[in-house]
Design a protein around this motif. Structure first.
Motif, PDB file in Angstrom:
ATOM      1  N   VAL A   1       0.857  -1.185   0.000  1.00 55.41           N
ATOM      2  CA  VAL A   1       0.000   0.000   0.000  1.00 55.41           C
ATOM      3  C   VAL A   1       0.895   1.237   0.000  1.00 55.41           C
ATOM      4  N   VAL A   2       0.688   2.115  -0.977  1.00 55.56           N
ATOM      5  CA  VAL A   2       1.395   3.394  -1.040  1.00 55.56           C
ATOM      6  C   VAL A   2       0.391   4.494  -0.714  1.00 55.56           C
ATOM      7  N   THR A   3       0.575   5.151   0.421  1.00 59.42           N
ATOM      8  CA  THR A   3      -0.289   6.250   0.826  1.00 59.42           C
ATOM      9  C   THR A   3       0.361   6.924   2.028  1.00 59.42           C
ATOM     10  N   SER A   4      -0.339   7.930   2.562  1.00 57.44           N
ATOM     11  CA  SER A   4       0.168   8.653   3.730  1.00 57.44           C
ATOM     12  C   SER A   4      -0.177   7.914   5.020  1.00 57.44           C
ATOM     13  N   LEU A   5       0.721   7.986   5.991  1.00 60.85           N
ATOM     14  CA  LEU A   5       0.447   7.369   7.288  1.00 60.85           C
ATOM     15  C   LEU A   5      -0.771   7.970   7.963  1.00 60.85           C
ATOM     16  N   ALA A   6      -1.047   9.253   7.692  1.00 59.14           N
ATOM     17  CA  ALA A   6      -2.166   9.933   8.341  1.00 59.14           C
ATOM     18  C   ALA A   6      -3.434   9.899   7.507  1.00 59.14           C
ATOM     19  N   ALA A   7      -3.408   9.236   6.365  1.00 58.55           N
ATOM     20  CA  ALA A   7      -4.562   9.268   5.461  1.00 58.55           C
ATOM     21  C   ALA A   7      -5.687   8.378   5.976  1.00 58.55           C
ATOM     22  N   ALA A   8      -6.908   8.876   5.825  1.00 57.05           N
ATOM     23  CA  ALA A   8      -8.067   8.038   6.153  1.00 57.05           C
ATOM     24  C   ALA A   8      -8.146   6.846   5.217  1.00 57.05           C
ATOM     25  N   ALA A   9      -7.604   7.004   4.015  1.00 55.30           N
ATOM     26  CA  ALA A   9      -7.608   5.896   3.054  1.00 55.30           C
ATOM     27  C   ALA A   9      -6.857   4.693   3.602  1.00 55.30           C
ATOM     28  N   LEU A  10      -5.772   4.915   4.343  1.00 54.10           N
ATOM     29  CA  LEU A  10      -5.015   3.808   4.921  1.00 54.10           C
ATOM     30  C   LEU A  10      -5.867   3.046   5.932  1.00 54.10           C
ATOM     31  N   ARG A  11      -6.579   3.765   6.776  1.00 53.46           N
ATOM     32  CA  ARG A  11      -7.441   3.090   7.748  1.00 53.46           C
ATOM     33  C   ARG A  11      -8.530   2.281   7.045  1.00 53.46           C
ATOM     34  N   ASP A  12      -9.077   2.834   5.963  1.00 50.29           N
ATOM     35  CA  ASP A  12     -10.107   2.108   5.220  1.00 50.29           C
ATOM     36  C   ASP A  12      -9.545   0.814   4.632  1.00 50.29           C
TER      37      ASP A  12
ATOM     38  N   PRO B   1       5.113   4.318   2.976  1.00 52.46           N
ATOM     39  CA  PRO B   1       4.503   5.624   3.242  1.00 52.46           C
ATOM     40  C   PRO B   1       5.037   6.713   2.324  1.00 52.46           C
ATOM     41  N   SER B   2       4.125   7.654   2.003  1.00 41.62           N
ATOM     42  CA  SER B   2       4.490   8.802   1.175  1.00 41.62           C
ATOM     43  C   SER B   2       3.417   9.862   1.324  1.00 41.62           C
ATOM     44  N   PRO B   3       3.789  11.149   1.276  1.00 38.84           N
ATOM     45  CA  PRO B   3       2.766  12.191   1.211  1.00 38.84           C
ATOM     46  C   PRO B   3       1.921  12.018  -0.057  1.00 38.84           C
ATOM     47  N   VAL B   4       0.669  12.409   0.011  1.00 35.61           N
ATOM     48  CA  VAL B   4      -0.224  12.279  -1.143  1.00 35.61           C
ATOM     49  C   VAL B   4      -0.794  13.636  -1.552  1.00 35.61           C
ATOM     50  N   GLN B   5      -0.137  14.706  -1.135  1.00 35.11           N
ATOM     51  CA  GLN B   5      -0.584  16.050  -1.486  1.00 35.11           C
ATOM     52  C   GLN B   5       0.584  17.005  -1.276  1.00 35.11           C
ATOM     53  N   GLY B   6       0.687  17.981  -2.163  1.00 38.48           N
ATOM     54  CA  GLY B   6       1.730  18.990  -2.014  1.00 38.48           C
ATOM     55  C   GLY B   6       2.767  18.935  -3.126  1.00 38.48           C
ATOM     56  N   ARG B   7       3.698  19.879  -3.092  1.00 36.44           N
ATOM     57  CA  ARG B   7       4.687  20.018  -4.148  1.00 36.44           C
ATOM     58  C   ARG B   7       5.615  18.814  -4.243  1.00 36.44           C
ATOM     59  N   GLU B   8       6.025  18.269  -3.102  1.00 31.97           N
ATOM     60  CA  GLU B   8       6.987  17.171  -3.100  1.00 31.97           C
ATOM     61  C   GLU B   8       6.322  15.800  -3.142  1.00 31.97           C
ATOM     62  N   ALA B   9       5.000  15.754  -3.188  1.00 31.27           N
ATOM     63  CA  ALA B   9       4.310  14.466  -3.080  1.00 31.27           C
ATOM     64  C   ALA B   9       4.619  13.557  -4.267  1.00 31.27           C
ATOM     65  N   ALA B  10       4.634  14.107  -5.482  1.00 35.52           N
ATOM     66  CA  ALA B  10       4.854  13.265  -6.663  1.00 35.52           C
ATOM     67  C   ALA B  10       6.212  12.586  -6.603  1.00 35.52           C
ATOM     68  N   ALA B  11       7.261  13.330  -6.242  1.00 30.93           N
ATOM     69  CA  ALA B  11       8.600  12.742  -6.167  1.00 30.93           C
ATOM     70  C   ALA B  11       8.665  11.655  -5.100  1.00 30.93           C
TER      71      ALA B  11
ATOM     72  N   GLN C   1       9.445   7.554  -5.235  1.00 29.08           N
ATOM     73  CA  GLN C   1      10.397   6.848  -4.383  1.00 29.08           C
ATOM     74  C   GLN C   1       9.752   5.642  -3.714  1.00 29.08           C
ATOM     75  N   ALA C   2       8.478   5.782  -3.299  1.00 28.97           N
ATOM     76  CA  ALA C   2       7.782   4.660  -2.655  1.00 28.97           C
ATOM     77  C   ALA C   2       7.598   3.508  -3.640  1.00 28.97           C
ATOM     78  N   LEU C   3       7.252   3.822  -4.902  1.00 28.81           N
ATOM     79  CA  LEU C   3       7.114   2.772  -5.905  1.00 28.81           C
ATOM     80  C   LEU C   3       8.464   2.130  -6.205  1.00 28.81           C
ATOM     81  N   ASP C   4       9.525   2.925  -6.252  1.00 36.88           N
ATOM     82  CA  ASP C   4      10.857   2.366  -6.468  1.00 36.88           C
ATOM     83  C   ASP C   4      11.242   1.423  -5.329  1.00 36.88           C
ATOM     84  N   GLN C   5      10.920   1.803  -4.102  1.00 36.24           N
ATOM     85  CA  GLN C   5      11.228   0.958  -2.954  1.00 36.24           C
ATOM     86  C   GLN C   5      10.476  -0.366  -3.022  1.00 36.24           C
ATOM     87  N   ALA C   6       9.208  -0.302  -3.390  1.00 31.43           N
ATOM     88  CA  ALA C   6       8.420  -1.532  -3.503  1.00 31.43           C
ATOM     89  C   ALA C   6       8.981  -2.441  -4.595  1.00 31.43           C
TER      90      ALA C   6
END
Length: 434
Positions: free
Chosen positions: A154-165, A183-193, A197-202
């Motif tokens: 799962v690639v998403t933010s640790l604080a995201a409600a989507a993760l709990r779902d 884990p990765s941010p899912v919003q903001g300027r640096e989120a895409a980069a 990185q999260a996909l590369d790690q997986a």
């Protein structure tokens, strides 16, 4: 220190000037805005669009340097003929007003028309078209999702409600499946980069069977990191299938188009990544029942074949007695005095009788062999013969055969039949093999 109730007469303010409440002030400002600014056309881009249950539309009109809140009431919205898109560029016929309860300056939209596409939407379409020319959004390129994954990423933010779902759905439907979070941010300027990185790690760790890329709903700007070209190419190059569950059902991102499967929500992504344990257990139980029925049918058919063979089989002893009677009669006839030719014939008859006796012996031996084979087949098909190999028949309190340990209750009395004898037992604990 004391304060006078009124300002001094020489303060420059009239002594009898009225004091307004906040509501009265806002009402005066609203009238000034409505009377002082005529209805006019404004061009801008829609963002933060909300379609309320009442039918009213609430959104913001913005350009490169400013934004204003807007409302379009249901009666006006019904005349538009289409639902505007977030990021779309339109021309709005507006009346400047003030929302008096909060004192917020806003515009009431009386009409709108298309005036080209917003910059974000245009960038979205250009990237989608370019990736389409390269074949990255071709449906034939998409890979099938494994039916029985052992590990889900799962690639998403640790604080995201989507993760709990996602975790809630996985715990309920497939608790046997391991879940690994990247884990990765899912919003903001640096989120895409960081998503890249999260996909590369997986991909580098090579420990999952399918990857979920999830985030809850939001505005076009909030979801814009999922429209990044580098992220789209990472998804397309992923060594494992990717399920995209970004936003709500009406939200579409570039990640949705290049993923192997698009889910309308994060919850749906978790449901689509694997079948539930209950479904697999149901299939196993159905297969076991089919196997038991097939085994019973084979035993029944084998028994019928043995019965037919036994009915057609004439006792070798009976045949031997009949031939012996015939032989004795012939010998008695030949024992009477006869000329030499008759004696020769008698000798021939005796030799024929000996050959007949030898043939009957062979026939009897073959019959005994077939009978032994038939008896062996019956014994092999006998369900109780299995008990001699260490198995047992377990019956529950009601006398029925127990097939599933989960059907038993603790302290239930069991009757166990072995190849030699029976035994009584009590249930202490029940477990399942899965």
């Amino acid at each position: 220190m004391s304060f006078p109730d009124q300002a001094p007469a020489d303060s420059g303010f009239p002594a009898d000037e009225p004091v307004l409440s906040v509501a009265q002030l806002n009402r005066r400002v609203a009238r000034l805005l409505e009377s002082g600014v005529p209805r006019l056309w404004v061009a801008g881009e829609i963002s933060n669009f909300t379609r309320a249950a009442s039918g009213h539309w609430y959104f913001s009109i913005k350009d490169e340097s400013a934004a204003v809140r807007a409302v379009m009431f249901r009666g006006r919205a019904q005349t538009v003929g289409f639902v505007p898109e977030i990021g779309g560029r339109y021309e709005f016929r507006v009346q400047v007003s003030l929302y008096e309860p909060r004192g917020d300056y806003q515009v009431q939209v009386e009409a709108l028309r298309r005036a080209g596409r917003g910059d974000l939407h245009e960038a979205f379409l250009r990237l989608k078209e370019r990736l389409g020319r390269e074949g990255l959004i071709d449906p034939d390129r998409r890979r099938a999702i494994p039916a029985m994954p052992r590990t889900v990423g799962v690639v998403t933010s640790l604080a995201a409600a989507a993760l709990r779902d996602v975790l809630s759905v996985m715990a309920r439907r497939a608790p046997h499946v391991r879940v690994i979070l990247y884990p990765s941010p899912v919003q903001g300027r640096e989120a895409a980069a960081q998503l890249c990185q999260a996909l590369d790690q997986a991909a580098a760790r090579a420990e999952i069977d399918v990857l979920l890329l999830v985030r809850g709903g939001g505005s076009l700007e909030d979801l814009w990191c999922f429209n990044d070209e580098a992220l789209a190419r990472r998804i397309a190059a992923s060594p494992v299938p990717v399920i995209s569950g970004v936003g709500h059902e009406t939200d579409f991102t570039i990640a949705d188009f290049v993923a192997d499967l698009r889910a309308p929500t994060p919850t749906a992504a978790a449901e689509l990544c694997c079948q539930s344990r209950d479904q697999w257990l149901g299939r196993v139980r159905a297969a076991a029942d089919d196997l038991a029925r097939a085994q019973r049918r084979r035993l029944e058919y084998a028994g019928m074949r043995v019965d037919r063979a036994a009915a057609q089989l004439v006792s070798p002893a009976q045949r031997l007695r009949l031939h012996r009677q015939r032989l004795d009669a012939a010998i008695q006839r030949l024992a009477q005095p006869m000329p030499g030719r008759m004696r020769q014939q008698a000798q021939d008859v005796r030799r024929a009788g000996e050959r007949l006796q030898a043939g009957m012996d062979r026939l009897l031996q073959r019959g005994r062999h077939r009978l032994a084979v038939s008896e062996g087949a019956l014994q092999a098909l006998d369900p109780r013969a299995v008990l001699t190999r260490g198995y047992a028949i377990v019956r529950g309190p009601a006398g029925g055969i127990v097939k599933n340990a989960l059907d038993l209750k603790v302290d239930a009395r069991l009757d166990i039949e072995f190849a030699q004898g029976r035994a009584q037992a009590t249930v202490i604990r029940t477990d399942t093999l899965l």
